[in-house]
Design an enzyme around this catalytic site. Sequence first.
Site, mmCIF file in Angstrom:
data_model
loop_
_atom_site.group_PDB
_atom_site.id
_atom_site.type_symbol
_atom_site.label_atom_id
_atom_site.label_comp_id
_atom_site.label_asym_id
_atom_site.label_seq_id
_atom_site.Cartn_x
_atom_site.Cartn_y
_atom_site.Cartn_z
ATOM 1 N N LYS A 169 0.892 -1.167 0.000
ATOM 2 C CA LYS A 169 0.000 0.000 0.000
ATOM 3 C C LYS A 169 0.925 1.209 0.000
ATOM 4 O O LYS A 169 1.432 1.620 1.049
ATOM 5 C CB LYS A 169 -0.883 -0.028 1.250
ATOM 6 N N GLU A 242 9.162 1.525 10.910
ATOM 7 C CA GLU A 242 10.227 2.501 10.598
ATOM 8 C C GLU A 242 9.573 3.869 10.693
ATOM 9 O O GLU A 242 8.844 4.278 9.783
ATOM 10 C CB GLU A 242 10.757 2.273 9.176
ATOM 11 N N CYS A 276 13.609 11.061 6.620
ATOM 12 C CA CYS A 276 13.546 10.600 8.011
ATOM 13 C C CYS A 276 14.896 10.788 8.683
ATOM 14 O O CYS A 276 14.968 10.962 9.897
ATOM 15 C CB CYS A 276 13.112 9.145 8.072
ATOM 16 N N GLU A 374 9.201 16.346 15.050
ATOM 17 C CA GLU A 374 9.740 16.217 13.698
ATOM 18 C C GLU A 374 9.151 17.332 12.819
ATOM 19 O O GLU A 374 7.938 17.475 12.716
ATOM 20 C CB GLU A 374 9.366 14.847 13.121
HETATM 21 P P1 NAD Z 1 2.103 8.755 7.320
HETATM 22 O O1 NAD Z 1 2.225 8.047 8.618
HETATM 23 O O2 NAD Z 1 1.117 9.846 7.208
HETATM 24 O O3 NAD Z 1 1.730 7.718 6.151
HETATM 25 C C1 NAD Z 1 2.534 6.629 5.836
HETATM 26 C C2 NAD Z 1 1.695 5.580 5.131
HETATM 27 O O4 NAD Z 1 0.708 5.089 6.044
HETATM 28 C C3 NAD Z 1 0.918 6.102 3.920
HETATM 29 O O5 NAD Z 1 0.926 5.120 2.921
HETATM 30 C C4 NAD Z 1 -0.481 6.305 4.474
HETATM 31 O O6 NAD Z 1 -1.501 6.216 3.503
HETATM 32 C C5 NAD Z 1 -0.580 5.143 5.450
HETATM 33 N N1 NAD Z 1 -1.547 5.308 6.546
HETATM 34 C C6 NAD Z 1 -2.046 6.461 7.068
HETATM 35 N N2 NAD Z 1 -2.896 6.173 8.075
HETATM 36 C C7 NAD Z 1 -2.923 4.822 8.197
HETATM 37 C C8 NAD Z 1 -3.590 3.919 9.080
HETATM 38 N N3 NAD Z 1 -4.410 4.347 10.050
HETATM 39 N N4 NAD Z 1 -3.369 2.599 8.941
HETATM 40 C C9 NAD Z 1 -2.527 2.143 7.994
HETATM 41 N N5 NAD Z 1 -1.875 2.937 7.117
HETATM 42 C C10 NAD Z 1 -2.059 4.272 7.230
HETATM 43 O O7 NAD Z 1 3.556 9.245 6.939
HETATM 44 P P2 NAD Z 1 3.999 10.084 5.651
HETATM 45 O O8 NAD Z 1 3.575 11.495 5.825
HETATM 46 O O9 NAD Z 1 3.605 9.369 4.427
HETATM 47 O O10 NAD Z 1 5.583 9.981 5.770
HETATM 48 C C11 NAD Z 1 6.357 10.834 6.539
HETATM 49 C C12 NAD Z 1 6.771 10.164 7.835
HETATM 50 O O11 NAD Z 1 7.421 8.935 7.559
HETATM 51 C C13 NAD Z 1 7.766 10.996 8.616
HETATM 52 O O12 NAD Z 1 7.435 10.912 9.982
HETATM 53 C C14 NAD Z 1 9.082 10.294 8.345
HETATM 54 O O13 NAD Z 1 10.069 10.504 9.323
HETATM 55 C C15 NAD Z 1 8.648 8.881 8.292
HETATM 56 N N6 NAD Z 1 9.626 8.084 7.576
HETATM 57 C C16 NAD Z 1 10.376 7.198 8.278
HETATM 58 C C17 NAD Z 1 11.364 6.463 7.628
HETATM 59 C C18 NAD Z 1 12.211 5.465 8.357
HETATM 60 O O14 NAD Z 1 12.862 4.681 7.686
HETATM 61 N N7 NAD Z 1 12.271 5.461 9.659
HETATM 62 C C19 NAD Z 1 11.564 6.646 6.257
HETATM 63 C C20 NAD Z 1 10.770 7.564 5.582
HETATM 64 C C21 NAD Z 1 9.798 8.277 6.248
#
Ligand code: NAD
Length: 523
Positions: A169, A242, A276, A374
């Site tokens: 997804k 992650e 991240c 963040e």
């Molecule tokens: P997000 O948490 O908003 O969304 C991530 C994914 O989760 C998307 O595909 C979204 O559609 C899905 N999602 C949202 N709500 C959900 C739910 N209730 N159940 C299941 N899936 C759901 O994050 P984002 O804005 O897409 O990404 C940015 C964040 O990701 C930042 O906090 C960043 O630090 C983190 N990030 C972490 C890493 C790592 O390796 N640690 C890498 C990249 C990004």
Amino acid sequence: MPADVQFAVSRIASVNPATGEVLGEFDCAGLAEVRAAVTRARAAQPDWNAWGVLKRVKVLRRFQQLLLARKDDVAQRITREAGKPYVESLLTEVLVVLDAVRFLIDNAFAVLREEKLPHGNPAVTAKSGRILREPYGVIGIISPWNYPFSIPATEVLSGLVAGNTVVLKPSEFTLLIAITLQSLLQEAGVPDDVFHVLPGDGSTGAALVKSDIDKLVFTGSVGTGRRIAQVAAERLLPVVLELGGKDPMLVLDDADLDVASSAAVWGAFVNAGQACLSVERCYVYEKLYPRFVDLCAEKARKLRVGNGMDEATEIGPMISEQQVRLVEAHVEDARAHGARVLSGGIRLRDLGPTFYAPTVLAGVDHRMRVMREETFGPVLPIASFRDDAEAVRLANDSEYGLAASVWTRDRSRGEAIARQIQAGTVMVNDVLSCFSISEAPHGGMKSSGLGRTHGRWGLEEMVRVKHLDTDLLPRVKKPWWFGYGGEFAPQMGAFLEMIFARPLRQRMSAAVRSRGALWRRKL
Ligand code: NAD
């Protein structure tokens, strides 16, 4: 499949954040589509597993060659949909994936193969132990938009090579790139139903978490990760999380200021700060502080902001209005608490709605949101410290623990400080590039997550470890089975003494004698 997931939207548009151009539209996968994908993936998994690692590695090799041949096209798609400069799409997305495949081609067989389990308990020496690594079955992967190719691809490829089928997804902001990954894998020879992509927003993700998958690898924000962990706990679904970071950079008193300030500027502003592993907080030895903040501000002002397809662009747009608002809120909060804005601090509306100027903040402290939460945007807040102990204390004063960096000309001093920092990775004299080392584990401590992706640790997350324990004396009753009376307890006490109370050489010969005594016991 539970029916309690609410679906607010049925179609999603993919939009170029630099221009507003609509690149494509997709129907969101609802409950029925999620259920169907997981069911088909489950049905396809035994055959895929039966291919064996070496045959699957050949598919990876074809995928690698296809990606290499289409690298320009793939990089352009990434830049159009995610906004990052084209050169970054090549460097931080295509290169990372090509190298991750190289790692899997070279190492998957060795990591995943059966291994003998030697053991040292003298009471059970007549046993042959083996460790098997078996695929979970169906792996669900939920990924973010900021590295829309390299993050899902490395996880998908690890899952597939281990013999799992995978349901991805992707982020609702970067669906086209996920479809590109799917096409490349299909062309490389991944059979139908072995890999699925489900377009959709968080509701589709929530449905996937509640579906019949066997493990979930989630990359995204801490808030979403926590919600997912709660749902997963209900049925003990194994998860890798992650999550976000607030990575500190420590500039010690002997650091090269020109090099460190360039690193801080790149580390904070690459991908418009939406990484991240971004430098989210910088701490500088107090006597170097004035010069360091001036250098950073001077370098930040020179950065070229624009459409990522323009060769000269160094900083592209942010992904969404929501992300820009978060950045504005952090900068305003810092200003209100007395921070000085040395560069940026404004939107660049002439370029488009989501362009934000690279922003350097001085005079910040831990009362400010920009030092605690963040920010995930092009903001570099810089504070000072008096000595190394204070630097370590400030670095660890955070709920996050993804990565960190220490800057010094003295390697052993840098490494000694690195050992004291609570983070999944600590770099000495570099930022962010740890993500490109395919051999290295990637993951966080504290609220930054659970488990690891990348390297052998990422591959091991894709398999269940099974212990195959075969006794080699099938006609012999075990001396510890019932019949505890008589001499058994004193014999056992003497056995323990002999085994554990003496130096190694004596223990070995005592073990041999004692085993004889136990085995002769009448049962
Ligand atoms: P997000 O948490 O908003 O969304 C991530 C994914 O989760 C998307 O595909 C979204 O559609 C899905 N999602 C949202 N709500 C959900 C739910 N209730 N159940 C299941 N899936 C759901 O994050 P984002 O804005 O897409 O990404 C940015 C964040 O990701 C930042 O906090 C960043 O630090 C983190 N990030 C972490 C890493 C790592 O390796 N640690 C890498 C990249 C990004």
